[in-house]
Design a protein around this motif. Structure first.
Motif, short mmCIF file in Angstrom:
data_model
loop_
_atom_site.label_atom_id
_atom_site.label_comp_id
_atom_site.label_asym_id
_atom_site.label_seq_id
_atom_site.Cartn_x
_atom_site.Cartn_y
_atom_site.Cartn_z
N SER A 30 0.81 -1.21 0.00
CA SER A 30 0.00 0.00 0.00
C SER A 30 0.85 1.27 0.00
O SER A 30 0.30 2.38 -0.13
CB SER A 30 -0.94 0.01 1.20
OG SER A 30 -0.20 -0.06 2.40
N ASN A 31 2.16 1.15 0.14
CA ASN A 31 3.06 2.30 0.07
C ASN A 31 3.62 2.52 -1.33
O ASN A 31 4.45 3.42 -1.51
CB ASN A 31 4.24 2.11 1.02
CG ASN A 31 3.82 2.26 2.48
OD1 ASN A 31 2.74 2.78 2.77
ND2 ASN A 31 4.65 1.80 3.39
N TYR A 32 3.17 1.72 -2.29
CA TYR A 32 3.76 1.75 -3.62
C TYR A 32 2.74 2.11 -4.70
O TYR A 32 1.65 1.52 -4.77
CB TYR A 32 4.38 0.39 -3.96
CG TYR A 32 5.67 0.13 -3.25
CD1 TYR A 32 5.70 -0.16 -1.90
CD2 TYR A 32 6.88 0.21 -3.93
CE1 TYR A 32 6.89 -0.37 -1.24
CE2 TYR A 32 8.09 -0.01 -3.28
CZ TYR A 32 8.08 -0.29 -1.94
OH TYR A 32 9.27 -0.49 -1.29
N ARG A 53 -1.02 4.65 -4.99
CA ARG A 53 -0.98 3.67 -3.92
C ARG A 53 -2.34 3.45 -3.29
O ARG A 53 -2.64 2.36 -2.81
CB ARG A 53 0.05 4.06 -2.86
CG ARG A 53 -0.05 5.45 -2.34
CD ARG A 53 1.00 5.78 -1.30
NE ARG A 53 0.61 5.32 0.01
CZ ARG A 53 1.25 5.64 1.13
NH1 ARG A 53 2.33 6.40 1.08
NH2 ARG A 53 0.85 5.18 2.29
N ASN A 74 -5.13 -3.89 -2.22
CA ASN A 74 -4.03 -3.76 -1.27
C ASN A 74 -4.05 -4.86 -0.22
O ASN A 74 -3.00 -5.17 0.36
CB ASN A 74 -4.06 -2.39 -0.61
CG ASN A 74 -3.57 -1.30 -1.56
OD1 ASN A 74 -3.03 -1.58 -2.63
ND2 ASN A 74 -3.79 -0.05 -1.18
N ARG A 100 7.95 3.15 -4.54
CA ARG A 100 7.50 3.64 -3.26
C ARG A 100 7.23 5.14 -3.35
O ARG A 100 8.00 5.89 -3.96
CB ARG A 100 8.53 3.37 -2.18
CG ARG A 100 8.02 3.54 -0.76
CD ARG A 100 9.05 3.11 0.26
NE ARG A 100 8.51 3.01 1.59
CZ ARG A 100 8.33 4.04 2.40
NH1 ARG A 100 8.66 5.24 2.00
NH2 ARG A 100 7.82 3.85 3.60
N THR A 104 -0.21 9.59 -1.51
CA THR A 104 -1.21 8.55 -1.76
C THR A 104 -1.90 8.72 -3.12
O THR A 104 -2.44 7.75 -3.66
CB THR A 104 -2.28 8.56 -0.66
OG1 THR A 104 -2.89 9.85 -0.63
CG2 THR A 104 -1.68 8.25 0.69
#
Length: 127
Positions: A30-32, A53, A74, A100, A104
């Motif tokens: 979820s950070n990518y 993300r 995610n 990364r 968001t």
């Protein structure tokens, strides 16, 4: 270590549909931001679709708008590319990529901004 594994490619006829999947591991998915690219021999690797993300922002190449849809789950660490109304010119090796980002809502639609890549999956569309 980050690993991206594409699946779902194959040989189809023009007008058919395929759904590609890219399963990610070794990262906090979820950070990518994620992207799908495609490449034919002796040509550049071009972005087909990209997604932020959060999944709230997407971007498509003009050649696939209205036919392809990028999405992500995610919870399953997976990004998808739904491809409808396939054309022979969609024939290529399709790659997923991950980068990364702290933003968001940010997506990346150029290969130069991605750090991690899958090995690719072949999509062949016959006429």
């Amino acid at each position: 270590q980050v690993q991206l594994v594409e699946s779902g490619g194959g040989l189809v006829q023009a007008g058919d549909s395929l759904r590609l999947s890219c399963a990610a591991s070794g990262l906090t998915f979820s950070n990518y931001a994620m992207g799908w690219f495609r490449q034919v021999p002796q040509k550049e690797r071009d972005c087909v679709a990209a997604i932020s993300r959060s999944g709230g922002s997407t971007n498509y190449a003009d050649s696939v708008k209205g036919r392809f849809t990028i999405s992500r789950d995610n919870a399953k660490n997976t990004v998808y590319l739904q491809m409808n109304s396939l054309k022979p010119e969609d024939t290529a090796v399709y790659f997923c990529a991950a980068e990364r980002t702290v933003n968001t809502g940010r997506y990346y639609n150029t290969k130069y901004l991605y750090t991690y890549w899958g090995q690719g999956t072949q999509v062949t569309v016959s006429s």
